[in-house]
Design a protein around this motif. Structure first.
Motif, PDB file in Angstrom:
ATOM      1  N   GLN A 243       0.863  -1.179   0.000  1.00 12.32           N
ATOM      2  CA  GLN A 243       0.000   0.000   0.000  1.00 12.32           C
ATOM      3  C   GLN A 243       0.903   1.233   0.000  1.00 12.32           C
TER       4      GLN A 243
ATOM      5  N   PHE B 184      -3.683  12.852   4.668  1.00 11.52           N
ATOM      6  CA  PHE B 184      -3.415  11.670   3.859  1.00 11.52           C
ATOM      7  C   PHE B 184      -4.416  11.511   2.722  1.00 11.52           C
ATOM      8  N   GLY B 185      -3.921  10.951   1.606  1.00 10.93           N
ATOM      9  CA  GLY B 185      -4.808  10.493   0.556  1.00 10.93           C
ATOM     10  C   GLY B 185      -5.387   9.130   0.918  1.00 10.93           C
ATOM     11  N   ASN B 186      -6.215   8.597   0.030  1.00  8.59           N
ATOM     12  CA  ASN B 186      -6.871   7.313   0.286  1.00  8.59           C
ATOM     13  C   ASN B 186      -5.945   6.120   0.077  1.00  8.59           C
TER      14      ASN B 186
ATOM     15  N   PHE C 245      -0.256  13.555  18.014  1.00 10.09           N
ATOM     16  CA  PHE C 245      -1.463  13.200  17.273  1.00 10.09           C
ATOM     17  C   PHE C 245      -1.749  11.703  17.408  1.00 10.09           C
TER      18      PHE C 245
ATOM     19  N   TYR D  94      -3.807   8.903  15.037  1.00  2.58           N
ATOM     20  CA  TYR D  94      -4.481   8.620  13.781  1.00  2.58           C
ATOM     21  C   TYR D  94      -5.116   7.237  13.862  1.00  2.58           C
TER      22      TYR D  94
ATOM     23  N   GLN E  94      -6.622   4.084  11.374  1.00  2.00           N
ATOM     24  CA  GLN E  94      -6.627   3.538  10.025  1.00  2.00           C
ATOM     25  C   GLN E  94      -7.519   2.302   9.998  1.00  2.00           C
TER      26      GLN E  94
ATOM     27  N   ARG F 155      -8.282   1.552   5.005  1.00  5.95           N
ATOM     28  CA  ARG F 155      -6.903   2.021   4.877  1.00  5.95           C
ATOM     29  C   ARG F 155      -6.760   3.540   4.817  1.00  5.95           C
ATOM     30  N   GLN F 156      -7.851   4.278   4.918  1.00  2.00           N
ATOM     31  CA  GLN F 156      -7.744   5.729   4.978  1.00  2.00           C
ATOM     32  C   GLN F 156      -7.238   6.141   6.353  1.00  2.00           C
ATOM     33  N   MET F 157      -6.233   6.984   6.396  1.00  2.39           N
ATOM     34  CA  MET F 157      -5.707   7.487   7.657  1.00  2.39           C
ATOM     35  C   MET F 157      -6.561   8.670   8.099  1.00  2.39           C
TER      36      MET F 157
ATOM     37  N   LEU G  17      -7.448  11.489  11.190  1.00  8.59           N
ATOM     38  CA  LEU G  17      -7.014  12.136  12.426  1.00  8.59           C
ATOM     39  C   LEU G  17      -8.068  11.914  13.501  1.00  8.59           C
TER      40      LEU G  17
ATOM     41  N   ARG H  53      -5.638  15.592  18.662  1.00  5.11           N
ATOM     42  CA  ARG H  53      -4.303  16.183  18.779  1.00  5.11           C
ATOM     43  C   ARG H  53      -4.165  16.854  20.140  1.00  5.11           C
TER      44      ARG H  53
ATOM     45  N   MET I 228      -6.359   0.095  12.967  1.00  2.00           N
ATOM     46  CA  MET I 228      -5.009   0.345  13.449  1.00  2.00           C
ATOM     47  C   MET I 228      -4.965   1.769  13.981  1.00  2.00           C
TER      48      MET I 228
ATOM     49  N   PHE J 123      -2.330   4.830  15.220  1.00  2.00           N
ATOM     50  CA  PHE J 123      -0.945   5.288  15.197  1.00  2.00           C
ATOM     51  C   PHE J 123      -0.813   6.581  16.002  1.00  2.00           C
TER      52      PHE J 123
ATOM     53  N   PHE K  35       6.122   8.374  13.427  1.00  2.00           N
ATOM     54  CA  PHE K  35       4.991   7.517  13.784  1.00  2.00           C
ATOM     55  C   PHE K  35       5.442   6.361  14.661  1.00  2.00           C
TER      56      PHE K  35
END
Lengths: 113, 112
Positions: free
Chosen positions: A88, A104-106, B35, B37, B39, B43-45, B47, B50, B89, B91, B102
Motif C-alpha cells: 500500500q 493523507f490520501g486514500n 497526534f 491517527y 486507520q 486504509r484511509q488514515m 485524524l 491532537r 489500526m 498510530f 509515527f
C-alpha cells in the motif's frame, strides 16, 4: 476538509511494467510525502519533498522515484515493477505548522504479479 | 532524534467498554504536538485527536480522550463506549522539523 487525491485506488500489474502512482493536493501545501505500508504494519517513509524541484529519499530504501514540478502534484514512478513492490502506498501533505496534522490520501493498493 | 513508541501491537475490547492505547515519545523540543491517527480496514488514515504539549488540559473529542503526561512523555488514547467501527489500526505521531514520526501502531479489535 483536506483535499488530497491518489489514483488509482487499486492496481494490479505484471512484472516489468512501468507505473506511476498519482498524488495531488489542492491545499497549497509545500511539504509532501510518500509512505509505504504493508497490511497491518507500520508506515515507512520512502520519499518527501519540501517544495517545487525538491525531492529527497526517506528512511526506507525504495526503487521508486518521485518528481515535484508543481506544488500540487507529487507522482511516484516505478520503472520496472516487481512482486516485492506489492504494498500500500500512502501520499500525504503538510502545511508545515507543528500544530497542523498530516493530511493523507486514500492510498493506492499495488499488486505486482 | 524524535522517537515514538507503541508497545501494544494488538488489543481487543468488548463493545461498549473502555480501552486505553499507550504511546510514549522522546523529544528535545520545548513545544510540540502529538497526534493519534486511526486507520480502519478501508486504509484511509483519519485524524482522531491532537494535543499541544503546552496545554495542561487533556484533549477530548467525543468518545476519544488523551491522558497526556508530559514529564513521563506519555500520550495515551482512551476510547470510551467502544463501537464496532472503532476496529482499526491506531498510530501515535509527532512532528519534529519537517518530518512526522509515527509509532508502529496498535491493532484494535472491538468484539461484539
Amino acid at each position: 476538509e483536506a483535499d488530497i487525491y491518489q489514483t488509482p485506488r487499486y492496481l494490479v500489474i505484471g512484472t516489468g511494467k512501468k507505473i506511476t502512482l498519482e498524488c495531488s493536493q489542492t491545499m497549497g501545501h509545500d511539504k509532501m510525502y510518500w509512505y509505504q505500508q504493508d497490511p497491518g504494519m507500520e508506515l515507512h517513509l520512502i520519499h518527501y519533498s519540501y517544495g517545487v524541484n525538491s525531492t529527497e529519499k526517506g528512511d526506507l530504501s525504495s526503487e521508486s522515484t518521485v518528481s515535484r514540478i508543481r506544488t500540487e502534484h507529487f507522482p511516484l514512478t516505478l520503472e520496472s515493477a516487481r512482486p516485492s513492490h506489492t504494498s500500500q502506498y500512502l501520499c500525504a501533505s503538510w502545511p508545515g505548522h507543528q500544530g497542523s496534522p498530516l493530511h493523507f490520501g486514500n492510498g493506492t493498493r499495488l499488486t505486482v504479479t | 532524534a524524535q522517537t515514538v513508541t507503541q508497545s501494544q501491537p494488538e488489543m481487543s475490547v468488548q463493545e461498549a467498554e473502555t480501552v486505553t492505547l499507550s504511546c510514549t515519545y522522546d523529544t528535545s523540543e520545548n513545544n510540540y504536538y502529538l497526534f493519534w491517527y486511526k486507520q480502519p480496514p478501508s486504509r484511509q488514515m483519519i485524524l482522531v485527536i491532537r494535543q499541544e504539549a503546552y496545554k495542561q488540559q487533556n484533549a477530548t473529542e467525543n468518545r476519544f480522550s488523551v491522558n497526556f503526561q508530559k514529564a513521563a512523555k506519555s500520550f495515551s488514547l482512551k476510547i470510551s463506549d467502544s463501537q464496532l467501527g472503532d476496529t482499526a489500526m491506531y498510530f501515535c505521531a509527532s512532528p519534529t522539523g519537517n518530518q512526522f514520526y509515527f509509532g508502529t501502531g496498535t491493532s484494535l479489535t472491538v468484539i461484539p
